[in-house]
Design a protein around this motif. Structure first.
Motif, short mmCIF file in Angstrom:
data_model
loop_
_atom_site.label_atom_id
_atom_site.label_comp_id
_atom_site.label_asym_id
_atom_site.label_seq_id
_atom_site.Cartn_x
_atom_site.Cartn_y
_atom_site.Cartn_z
N SER A 1 32.56 15.14 0.39
CA SER A 1 33.44 16.03 0.43
C SER A 1 33.71 16.91 -0.63
O SER A 1 33.93 16.04 -1.68
CB SER A 1 34.70 15.60 1.46
OG SER A 1 35.84 16.50 1.23
N PRO B 1 35.07 13.91 8.47
CA PRO B 1 35.15 12.93 7.65
C PRO B 1 34.59 11.64 7.99
O PRO B 1 34.74 11.34 9.29
CB PRO B 1 36.57 12.85 7.32
CG PRO B 1 37.11 14.14 7.63
CD PRO B 1 36.13 14.75 8.91
N ARG C 1 35.18 6.70 3.35
CA ARG C 1 35.86 6.76 1.89
C ARG C 1 35.35 5.30 1.16
O ARG C 1 35.67 4.26 1.80
CB ARG C 1 37.34 6.86 1.88
CG ARG C 1 38.19 7.18 0.69
CD ARG C 1 39.45 7.28 0.59
NE ARG C 1 40.14 7.28 -0.55
CZ ARG C 1 41.00 6.46 -1.10
NH1 ARG C 1 41.10 5.20 -0.40
NH2 ARG C 1 41.59 6.50 -2.19
N GLU C 2 34.78 5.52 -0.29
CA GLU C 2 34.47 4.41 -0.97
C GLU C 2 34.63 4.56 -2.38
O GLU C 2 34.74 5.73 -2.84
CB GLU C 2 32.95 4.20 -0.59
CG GLU C 2 32.02 5.26 -1.20
CD GLU C 2 30.74 4.99 -1.39
OE1 GLU C 2 30.21 3.76 -1.05
OE2 GLU C 2 29.83 5.86 -1.01
N THR D 1 34.65 10.58 -0.82
CA THR D 1 34.67 10.77 0.61
C THR D 1 33.42 11.32 1.22
O THR D 1 33.13 12.59 0.66
CB THR D 1 35.78 11.60 0.92
OG1 THR D 1 37.04 10.86 0.56
CG2 THR D 1 35.89 11.80 2.66
N TRP D 2 32.83 10.73 1.99
CA TRP D 2 31.61 11.25 2.50
C TRP D 2 31.59 11.95 4.02
O TRP D 2 32.68 11.54 4.71
CB TRP D 2 30.38 10.17 2.89
CG TRP D 2 29.91 9.56 1.73
CD1 TRP D 2 30.46 8.40 1.09
CD2 TRP D 2 29.02 10.12 0.90
NE1 TRP D 2 29.76 8.13 -0.16
CE2 TRP D 2 29.00 9.23 -0.22
CE3 TRP D 2 28.03 11.05 0.74
CZ2 TRP D 2 27.85 9.27 -1.13
CZ3 TRP D 2 27.23 11.14 -0.21
CH2 TRP D 2 27.08 10.12 -1.32
N VAL D 3 31.35 13.09 4.15
CA VAL D 3 31.47 14.01 5.33
C VAL D 3 30.15 13.96 6.26
O VAL D 3 29.13 14.13 5.63
CB VAL D 3 32.15 15.37 5.08
CG1 VAL D 3 33.48 15.03 4.74
CG2 VAL D 3 31.33 16.21 4.33
N ILE E 1 36.93 6.48 8.15
CA ILE E 1 38.17 7.34 8.48
C ILE E 1 37.74 8.52 9.25
O ILE E 1 39.02 9.29 9.63
CB ILE E 1 38.38 8.39 6.72
CG1 ILE E 1 37.14 8.83 6.34
CG2 ILE E 1 39.02 7.27 5.83
CD1 ILE E 1 37.49 9.86 5.42
#
Length: 309
Positions: free
Chosen positions: A145, A157, A160-161, A262-264, A303
């Motif tokens: 993100s 979303p 989160r890591e 955060t990966w989306v 998330i």
């Protein structure tokens, strides 16, 4: 414009003769001449100069010949891609850091559970994956993100890591003891090239404290990033997912306090209702959920609503 006219024109240009081109195309000479006249009318310029020894390209003809070939190739590739998409293709882009945790298991499940879907996998850096989403070359992609999506795709979303520091035999680094970002001040660091969300985030965090790292090397290859750290040439900054599936002998690592990525999931809005994308989206959530449930993804939290159920 009928693409056949460009094909005919290129054959004439190649052979330098309407008669020879007509024979190779199984057309009569008058028919091919009419096609060439129609093309010149559409292009609003003379393309061929006819002589007793054959035909020669005008300046306009030379421009068209030079640019028509790549255009026809692109159209052929586009037609092939559209045909595959209609038949059930799923094109998905993933980050190299997710290869072991997600991409390989996802591909295995999709191929086994949905054999009718033609899978195209693209592993690449996030800025290139986003560009591919913008122009519609990908149906789904997983990226950090950091930017507002354009109208061609939407973002969901996912995870989160932590961002972690990986270094050779650094006693200050422990998986159970987060270190402050100030630990990087004045240290040699191995990072991806700009633009990169992780790099920008760390640089800004240091700048706010009046600190800075020393750039040892830039590389978009995770194996090389960890390899340089293993040789003691610099600290590698990577998302926590990188730790799974890579050899970490001789390396120490620790999360950076307060620094997360955060990966989306990006989804092509024009393809959202297609069966391959629906199945692919559901399998993305299922594969991420499975990885999170196995306690192999350090510090990661799901998330998305689909992951929180």
């Amino acid at each position: 414009m009928d693409n056949r006219l460009l094909d005919y024109f290129l054959r004439v240009a190649e052979l330098g003769s309407i008669n020879k081109a007509a024979a190779s195309l199984n057309l009569s000479q008058p028919a091919l001449s009419r096609h060439m006249s129609a093309l010149e009318h559409e292009m609003r310029a003379p393309l061929l100069t006819r002589t007793q020894s054959g035909v020669h390209l005008t300046e306009a003809g030379q421009i068209l010949a030079a640019r028509a070939r790549p255009l026809l190739k692109q159209f052929s590739l586009l037609k092939e891609q559209v045909g595959l998409t209609a038949a059930g293709q799923l094109a998905i882009g993933t980050p190299p850091a997710w290869h072991h945790l997600f991409t390989a298991p996802f591909a295995e499940r999709l191929l086994k559970e949905h054999p009718g879907i033609a899978l195209q996998l693209h592993e690449g850096v996030s800025n290139l994956l986003r560009e591919s989403m913008v122009v519609g070359l990908l149906d789904l992609s997983i990226v950090p993100s950091g930017t507002v999506p354009v109208g061609t795709y939407r973002q969901i979303p996912l995870v989160r890591e932590p961002i972690v520091i990986v270094a050779k035999n650094d006693e200050a680094l422990s998986a159970h003891r987060p270190v402050p970002v100030a630990h990087l001040d004045g240290r040699k660091v191995v990072l991806p090239r700009k633009p990169n969300v992780l790099r920008t985030q760390i640089e800004h965090a240091l700048e706010r404290k009046g600190l800075a790292f020393r750039l040892a090397a830039e590389t978009d290859t995770l194996e090389l990033c960890l390899g340089l750290a293993q040789r003691g040439l610099g600290m590698a900054l990577v998302p926590a997912c990188t730790l799974y599936g890579h050899r970490l002998e001789g390396l120490s690592w620790a999360p950076i306090k307060g620094q997360f990525i955060t990966w989306v999931l990006c989804e092509n809005v024009s393809r959202s209702d297609s069966r391959p994308v629906r199945e692919g989206r559901a399998l993305v959530f299922a594969t991420v959920t499975a990885a999170l449930s196995k306690d192999i993804w350090f510090g990661a939290q799901g998330i998305a609503a689909e992951l929180a159920r």
